[in-house]
Design an enzyme around this catalytic site. Structure first.
Site, PDB file in Angstrom:
ATOM      1  N   LYS A   1       0.743  -1.323   0.238  1.00 56.58           N
ATOM      2  CA  LYS A   1      -0.229   0.168   0.055  1.00 56.58           C
ATOM      3  C   LYS A   1       0.994   1.578  -0.128  1.00 56.58           C
ATOM      4  O   LYS A   1       0.439   2.554  -0.514  1.00 56.58           O
ATOM      5  CB  LYS A   1      -0.989   0.070   1.374  1.00 56.58           C
ATOM      6  CG  LYS A   1      -1.839  -1.031   1.455  1.00 56.58           C
ATOM      7  CD  LYS A   1      -2.604  -1.383   2.098  1.00 56.58           C
ATOM      8  CE  LYS A   1      -2.010  -0.950   3.817  1.00 56.58           C
ATOM      9  NZ  LYS A   1      -2.180  -2.084   4.088  1.00 56.58           N
TER      10      LYS A   1
ATOM     11  N   ARG B   1      -9.803   1.519   8.856  1.00 55.43           N
ATOM     12  CA  ARG B   1      -9.395   0.186   9.142  1.00 55.43           C
ATOM     13  C   ARG B   1     -10.158  -0.872  10.069  1.00 55.43           C
ATOM     14  O   ARG B   1     -10.395  -1.853  10.121  1.00 55.43           O
ATOM     15  CB  ARG B   1      -8.423   0.032   9.704  1.00 55.43           C
ATOM     16  CG  ARG B   1      -7.048   0.031   8.473  1.00 55.43           C
ATOM     17  CD  ARG B   1      -5.936  -0.101  10.041  1.00 55.43           C
ATOM     18  NE  ARG B   1      -4.334  -1.104   9.208  1.00 55.43           N
ATOM     19  CZ  ARG B   1      -3.448  -0.672   8.667  1.00 55.43           C
ATOM     20  NH1 ARG B   1      -3.215   0.904   8.935  1.00 55.43           N
ATOM     21  NH2 ARG B   1      -2.960  -1.130   8.469  1.00 55.43           N
TER      22      ARG B   1
ATOM     23  N   ARG C   1      11.343  -6.569   4.884  1.00 56.52           N
ATOM     24  CA  ARG C   1      11.372  -5.265   5.225  1.00 56.52           C
ATOM     25  C   ARG C   1      11.808  -5.737   6.993  1.00 56.52           C
ATOM     26  O   ARG C   1      12.514  -3.914   6.981  1.00 56.52           O
ATOM     27  CB  ARG C   1       9.904  -4.725   5.177  1.00 56.52           C
ATOM     28  CG  ARG C   1       9.895  -3.756   5.466  1.00 56.52           C
ATOM     29  CD  ARG C   1       7.741  -2.623   4.956  1.00 56.52           C
ATOM     30  NE  ARG C   1       6.889  -3.345   6.617  1.00 56.52           N
ATOM     31  CZ  ARG C   1       5.789  -2.697   6.619  1.00 56.52           C
ATOM     32  NH1 ARG C   1       5.269  -2.341   5.420  1.00 56.52           N
ATOM     33  NH2 ARG C   1       5.416  -3.494   7.154  1.00 56.52           N
TER      34      ARG C   1
ATOM     35  N   ARG D   1      11.427  -1.963  10.749  1.00 55.97           N
ATOM     36  CA  ARG D   1      10.293  -1.567  11.869  1.00 55.97           C
ATOM     37  C   ARG D   1       9.526  -2.303  12.816  1.00 55.97           C
ATOM     38  O   ARG D   1      10.152  -3.805  13.001  1.00 55.97           O
ATOM     39  CB  ARG D   1       9.129  -1.133  10.504  1.00 55.97           C
ATOM     40  CG  ARG D   1       8.896  -0.364   9.940  1.00 55.97           C
ATOM     41  CD  ARG D   1       7.489  -0.550   8.929  1.00 55.97           C
ATOM     42  NE  ARG D   1       5.916  -0.393  10.203  1.00 55.97           N
ATOM     43  CZ  ARG D   1       5.362  -1.040   9.551  1.00 55.97           C
ATOM     44  NH1 ARG D   1       5.061  -0.253   7.792  1.00 55.97           N
ATOM     45  NH2 ARG D   1       4.373  -0.672  10.140  1.00 55.97           N
TER      46      ARG D   1
ATOM     47  N   ARG E   1      -0.991  -9.232  12.746  1.00 59.80           N
ATOM     48  CA  ARG E   1      -0.927  -7.732  12.600  1.00 59.80           C
ATOM     49  C   ARG E   1      -2.322  -8.279  11.066  1.00 59.80           C
ATOM     50  O   ARG E   1      -3.061  -7.753  10.581  1.00 59.80           O
ATOM     51  CB  ARG E   1      -0.395  -7.295  11.951  1.00 59.80           C
ATOM     52  CG  ARG E   1      -0.292  -6.042  12.890  1.00 59.80           C
ATOM     53  CD  ARG E   1       1.397  -5.141  12.386  1.00 59.80           C
ATOM     54  NE  ARG E   1       2.107  -4.214  10.872  1.00 59.80           N
ATOM     55  CZ  ARG E   1       2.634  -4.399  10.412  1.00 59.80           C
ATOM     56  NH1 ARG E   1       3.898  -5.071  10.674  1.00 59.80           N
ATOM     57  NH2 ARG E   1       2.948  -4.272   9.115  1.00 59.80           N
TER      58      ARG E   1
HETATM   59  P1  AMP Z   1       0.191   0.628   8.865  1.00 58.19           P
HETATM   60  O1  AMP Z   1       1.840   1.385   8.627  1.00 58.19           O
HETATM   61  O2  AMP Z   1      -0.749   1.065   8.321  1.00 58.19           O
HETATM   62  O3  AMP Z   1       0.820  -1.108   8.394  1.00 58.19           O
HETATM   63  O4  AMP Z   1       0.482   0.915  10.038  1.00 58.19           O
HETATM   64  C1  AMP Z   1       1.296   0.407  11.419  1.00 58.19           C
HETATM   65  C2  AMP Z   1       0.358   0.237  12.412  1.00 58.19           C
HETATM   66  O5  AMP Z   1      -0.451   1.864  13.400  1.00 58.19           O
HETATM   67  C3  AMP Z   1      -0.800  -0.026  12.499  1.00 58.19           C
HETATM   68  O6  AMP Z   1      -0.301  -1.614  13.060  1.00 58.19           O
HETATM   69  C4  AMP Z   1      -1.967  -0.101  13.567  1.00 58.19           C
HETATM   70  O7  AMP Z   1      -1.785  -0.300  15.234  1.00 58.19           O
HETATM   71  C5  AMP Z   1      -1.777   1.357  13.760  1.00 58.19           C
HETATM   72  N1  AMP Z   1      -2.780   2.078  12.426  1.00 58.19           N
HETATM   73  C6  AMP Z   1      -2.224   2.778  11.026  1.00 58.19           C
HETATM   74  N2  AMP Z   1      -3.437   3.009  10.951  1.00 58.19           N
HETATM   75  C7  AMP Z   1      -4.278   2.540  11.882  1.00 58.19           C
HETATM   76  C8  AMP Z   1      -6.033   2.843  11.374  1.00 58.19           C
HETATM   77  N3  AMP Z   1      -6.342   3.557  10.260  1.00 58.19           N
HETATM   78  N4  AMP Z   1      -6.592   2.334  13.201  1.00 58.19           N
HETATM   79  C9  AMP Z   1      -5.940   1.832  14.298  1.00 58.19           C
HETATM   80  N5  AMP Z   1      -4.965   1.750  13.722  1.00 58.19           N
HETATM   81  C10 AMP Z   1      -3.915   2.318  12.703  1.00 58.19           C
END
Ligand code: AMP
Length: 191
Positions: free
Chosen positions: A13, A88, A127, A133, A144
């Site tokens: 993404k 989400r 990654r 990360r 996740r």
């Molecule tokens: P990402 O980089 O999109 O994978 O997001 C990393 C982490 O940020 C996720 O595993 C969640 O802990 C948090 N996060 C990101 N977007 C959301 C969302 N829309 N709702 C809740 N937690 C989020």
């Protein structure tokens, strides 16, 4: 243009969001990136978000919704935006509907990247090596994926029923996936 880019963790993404947002001249808004920036700056939001992120859980809706509302209110997002990683949860879908309706616009499309689950885990482990990360350890990666299936995958049907879902094969080379996304979005009318 108001777009959402969806897909399980590791679907690509973030990479695709930047190409698509540049193409349409709108900001790519990544909730994960905003959370990570807050974590590294040690803000109260970052301190709160970190414990959820490190465990592979979602940050509570109220916190996330508030953050997105503020970001969408910024001037650069007035002509449109691409959301990467939001909504989400079903509660976030409702909240986003309210935000967009308030501005008198509509959501143009929801792009979902589909990638097979074995490939996802491999990509995330890779990654972990390249980006380091904190949430890319194997246990957290697995959690996740579960959280995505439980809480986010149901959103696909919601948007399908609205007739704005665009499913794109996320397997293969980055450039090929980008080309598929553009081809699919060419089919939809722009607002
Ligand atoms: P990402 O980089 O999109 O994978 O997001 C990393 C982490 O940020 C996720 O595993 C969640 O802990 C948090 N996060 C990101 N977007 C959301 C969302 N829309 N709702 C809740 N937690 C989020």
């Amino acid at each position: 243009m108001r777009l959402i880019l969806m897909g399980p963790p590791g679907a690509g993404k973030g990479t695709q969001a930047r190409f698509v947002a540049d193409h349409f001249g709108v900001p790519a808004i990544s909730t994960g990136d905003i959370f990570r920036a807050n974590v590294s700056q040690g803000t109260p939001l970052g301190i709160e978000a970190k414990r959820y992120m490190d465990a592979g859980e979602y940050v509570p809706d109220e916190v996330t919704n508030h953050m997105v509302r503020n970001r969408i209110d910024e001037a650069d997002a007035a002509p449109g935006f691409l959301l990467d990683g939001y909504p989400r949860t079903l509660a976030q879908v409702t909240e986003l509907d309210g935000m967009i309706e308030f501005t008198g616009h509509r959501l143009d499309a929801v792009v979902v990247l589909t990638v097979d689950s074995e490939e996802l885990v491999q990509r995330l482990l890779q990654r972990a090596v390249t980006d380091g990360r904190a949430d890319d350890t194997e246990d957290v990666i697995r959690r996740r994926q579960e959280v995505y299936l439980e809480q986010t995958a149901p959103l696909i049907e919601v948007y399908r029923e609205r007739g704005i879902l665009v499913e794109v094969d996320g397997m293969g080379e980055v450039d090929d996936v980008t080309a598929r996304i553009f081809a699919a979005l060419d089919e939809i009318p722009q607002s």
